[in-house]
Design a protein around this motif. Structure first.
Motif, PDB file in Angstrom:
ATOM      1  N   SER A   1      -8.649   5.746  -4.569  1.00 62.34           N
ATOM      2  CA  SER A   1      -9.101   4.452  -4.071  1.00 62.34           C
ATOM      3  C   SER A   1      -9.225   3.428  -5.202  1.00 62.34           C
ATOM      4  CB  SER A   1     -10.442   4.621  -3.357  1.00 62.34           C
ATOM      5  OG  SER A   1     -10.895   3.399  -2.836  1.00 62.34           O
TER       6      SER A   1
ATOM      7  N   GLN B   1       0.144   9.475  -7.226  1.00 60.46           N
ATOM      8  CA  GLN B   1      -0.689   9.474  -6.038  1.00 60.46           C
ATOM      9  C   GLN B   1      -0.372  10.663  -5.130  1.00 60.46           C
ATOM     10  OE1 GLN B   1      -1.803   7.035  -8.182  1.00 60.46           O
ATOM     11  NE2 GLN B   1       0.140   6.100  -7.586  1.00 60.46           N
TER      12      GLN B   1
ATOM     13  N   GLU C   1       0.821  -1.212   0.000  1.00 63.04           N
ATOM     14  CA  GLU C   1       0.000   0.000   0.000  1.00 63.04           C
ATOM     15  C   GLU C   1       0.854   1.260   0.000  1.00 63.04           C
ATOM     16  OE1 GLU C   1      -3.501   0.195   2.428  1.00 63.04           O
ATOM     17  OE2 GLU C   1      -3.551  -1.975   2.725  1.00 63.04           O
TER      18      GLU C   1
ATOM     19  N   TYR D   1       2.370   2.084  -3.376  1.00 66.60           N
ATOM     20  CA  TYR D   1       1.405   2.765  -4.241  1.00 66.60           C
ATOM     21  C   TYR D   1       1.229   4.227  -3.827  1.00 66.60           C
ATOM     22  CZ  TYR D   1      -3.244   4.176  -5.924  1.00 66.60           C
ATOM     23  OH  TYR D   1      -4.297   4.860  -6.474  1.00 66.60           O
ATOM     24  N   LEU D   2       1.052   4.473  -2.541  1.00 65.29           N
ATOM     25  CA  LEU D   2       0.690   5.818  -2.085  1.00 65.29           C
ATOM     26  C   LEU D   2       1.837   6.812  -2.189  1.00 65.29           C
ATOM     27  CD1 LEU D   2      -1.439   4.772   1.004  1.00 65.29           C
ATOM     28  CD2 LEU D   2      -2.285   5.929  -1.053  1.00 65.29           C
TER      29      LEU D   2
ATOM     30  N   ILE E   1      -6.108   3.753   2.830  1.00 62.16           N
ATOM     31  CA  ILE E   1      -6.937   4.770   2.174  1.00 62.16           C
ATOM     32  C   ILE E   1      -8.243   5.006   2.937  1.00 62.16           C
ATOM     33  CG2 ILE E   1      -8.204   5.342   0.055  1.00 62.16           C
ATOM     34  CD1 ILE E   1      -5.983   3.918  -1.514  1.00 62.16           C
TER      35      ILE E   1
ATOM     36  N   TRP F   1      -4.012  -0.282 -10.249  1.00 64.70           N
ATOM     37  CA  TRP F   1      -2.542  -0.308 -10.269  1.00 64.70           C
ATOM     38  C   TRP F   1      -2.033  -1.711  -9.977  1.00 64.70           C
ATOM     39  CZ3 TRP F   1       0.748  -1.169  -5.981  1.00 64.70           C
ATOM     40  CH2 TRP F   1       2.106  -0.934  -6.223  1.00 64.70           C
TER      41      TRP F   1
ATOM     42  N   CYS G   1       0.132  -7.452  -6.926  1.00 62.95           N
ATOM     43  CA  CYS G   1      -1.193  -7.992  -6.605  1.00 62.95           C
ATOM     44  C   CYS G   1      -1.066  -9.322  -5.871  1.00 62.95           C
ATOM     45  CB  CYS G   1      -2.019  -8.160  -7.884  1.00 62.95           C
ATOM     46  SG  CYS G   1      -3.696  -8.813  -7.620  1.00 62.95           S
TER      47      CYS G   1
ATOM     48  N   TYR H   1      -5.903   2.182  -6.746  1.00 66.66           N
ATOM     49  CA  TYR H   1      -5.105   1.168  -6.062  1.00 66.66           C
ATOM     50  C   TYR H   1      -5.349  -0.221  -6.650  1.00 66.66           C
ATOM     51  CZ  TYR H   1      -3.547  -1.916  -2.260  1.00 66.66           C
ATOM     52  OH  TYR H   1      -2.944  -2.907  -1.525  1.00 66.66           O
ATOM     53  N   ASN H   2      -6.613  -0.610  -6.770  1.00 65.73           N
ATOM     54  CA  ASN H   2      -6.922  -1.932  -7.320  1.00 65.73           C
ATOM     55  C   ASN H   2      -6.512  -2.052  -8.784  1.00 65.73           C
ATOM     56  OD1 ASN H   2      -9.105  -1.207  -5.126  1.00 65.73           O
ATOM     57  ND2 ASN H   2      -8.933  -3.430  -5.139  1.00 65.73           N
TER      58      ASN H   2
ATOM     59  N   PRO I   1      -7.817  -2.533   0.626  1.00 66.53           N
ATOM     60  CA  PRO I   1      -6.864  -1.553   1.146  1.00 66.53           C
ATOM     61  C   PRO I   1      -7.205  -1.236   2.606  1.00 66.53           C
ATOM     62  CG  PRO I   1      -8.507  -0.438  -0.181  1.00 66.53           C
ATOM     63  CD  PRO I   1      -8.815  -1.916  -0.269  1.00 66.53           C
TER      64      PRO I   1
END
Length: 393
Positions: free
Chosen positions: A242, A215, A206, A209-210, A281, A248, A256, A245-246, A278
């Protein structure tokens, strides 16, 4: 309790946005290039307690947050104030219903029908309550099977305008950790395949990604000062963050696989989607509250309660209600007492990264909480009370 994860895409769901890229996101150099200040409202000077009208159904909507104590508070309030409890007329035993999910329905007409059905057995003149903690987080249409919480705030504005609202907020890191543990262990581990084997591995993915550039641009937009926001931009940016994320993760199968044992699927026809939960988020309370504020908050119709203060002394919640208690509460240990295991530990490195990540969101939240009493919204404890609202988290 948390909404179940959708196991298959819904063909009729609206088209999801494409993943954000650096070129999609405008540079955030100042508030003026993205937002216009909100209109100044007259300062509220009345009492900071919730209005409770038994003729309004539901009288109170507890919108969340998930893993912030809503179940315990629901039990406490139903015992102390004798709230009428909703029941499911379709269940053989007419089961009690805490989480009604009515505000996640398709439109306000369906919301009315939902509340009428679940509250039909409650005698007139009794207070009623819907305590569905998923409402706050605006969980997307692809993340659950119980409804679409993206519509919850708008549905409340149209279909439950005179209901009062209560939100409970917990230290965001502790909430995220608790949600991870719940998702992994609840219901006999039914959702275990949709989170990482350990919380540290979940955090690695997570935070990867963030902390990416695209992002960060969205977060810059989401975390502008509360008097500088344009709400439709906030809602769009949160949804993009939000959903992104899925998407990406689906575009990076190696990531994944770290947080989901499910195969990558498609939603809305052709959007690649990694089936996972997540945890960080949904803990960004500040932009979520901005949407609820823009649509629902009104003087004496909304209150924000810090979970840690509630668990320190449950009686603090009584400050929000004008009526006298009618019953005694037998509350002892929390209703959903969380048991943490070794797989939910946080490494020192991730603890530092989490502190860095939540520093600005928590600061913006405290800024908003200082403003809300001037708008007639109760905040317990006050945002400026020493040690309140995680200043050192």
């Amino acid at each position: 309790a948390q909404a179940p994860q959708a196991q298959a895409p819904q063909a009729q769901a609206p088209q999801a946005q494409t993943p954000p890229t650096n070129t999609d996101i405008p540079a955030v150099q100042s508030a003026s290039n993205l937002a216009t200040p909100m209109k100044v409202k007259p300062k509220y000077s009345g009492p900071l307690r919730l209005e409770m009208d038994a003729t309004v159904r539901p009288t109170l909507v507890m919108i969340g947050g998930a893993k912030c104590g809503s179940t315990d508070a629901w039990n406490y309030l139903t015992e102390r104030y004798e709230f009428g409890i909703g029941t499911d007329p379709d269940s053989p035993r007419r089961d009690k219903v805490k989480e009604m999910w009515c505000l996640s329905k398709e439109d306000h007409k369906t919301v009315f029908q939902c509340y009428k059905k679940l509250l039909s057995a409650v005698p007139k003149g009794m207070f009623t309550m819907d305590a569905t903690p998923a409402y706050l987080h605006l969980y997307s249409r692809h993340a659950q099977t119980m409804g679409n919480c993206e519509t919850a705030a708008l549905n409340m504005a149209y279909a439950a305008r005179d209901s009062s609202l209560l939100a409970m907020l917990r230290d965001p890191v502790k909430r995220s950790r608790s949600e991870y543990s719940w998702t992994k262990d609840a219901n006999g581990g039914f959702f275990r395949s949709q989170v990482a084997p350990s919380f540290n591995q979940q955090l690695d993915v997570e935070l990867e990604y963030l902390f990416q550039g695209a992002q960060r641009g969205l977060l810059d937009l989401l975390l502008q000062k509360p008097d500088d926001v344009t709400i439709y931009r906030i809602v769009g940016a949160y949804r993009q963050l939000s959903d992104g994320y899925n998407m990406w993760l689906a575009d990076h199968p190696e990531w994944c696989r770290k947080v989901s044992q499910k195969p990558i699927t498609t939603v809305s026809g052709n959007i690649r989607w990694c089936l996972t939960w997540p945890t960080l988020i949904p803990s960004l309370y500040y932009p979520l509250l901005l949407q609820w504020r823009s649509l629902v908050f009104r003087p004496r119709r909304a209150a924000i309660l810090q979970s840690e203060a509630y668990y320190a002394d449950r009686r603090i919640i009584e400050e929000l209600f004008p009526m006298n208690p009618k019953g005694q509460s037998a509350r002892g240990v929390p209703s959903n007492k969380q048991m943490y295991h070794g797989d939910s530990e946080i490494s020192p490195q991730n603890a530092r990264r989490l502190k860095q990540f939540f520093e600005l969101p928590n600061r913006r939240l405290r800024e908003l909480l200082r403003m809300l009493p001037n708008e007639g919204v109760a905040v317990v404890p006050p945002a400026d009370r020493p040690g309140a609202w995680w200043p050192d988290a």
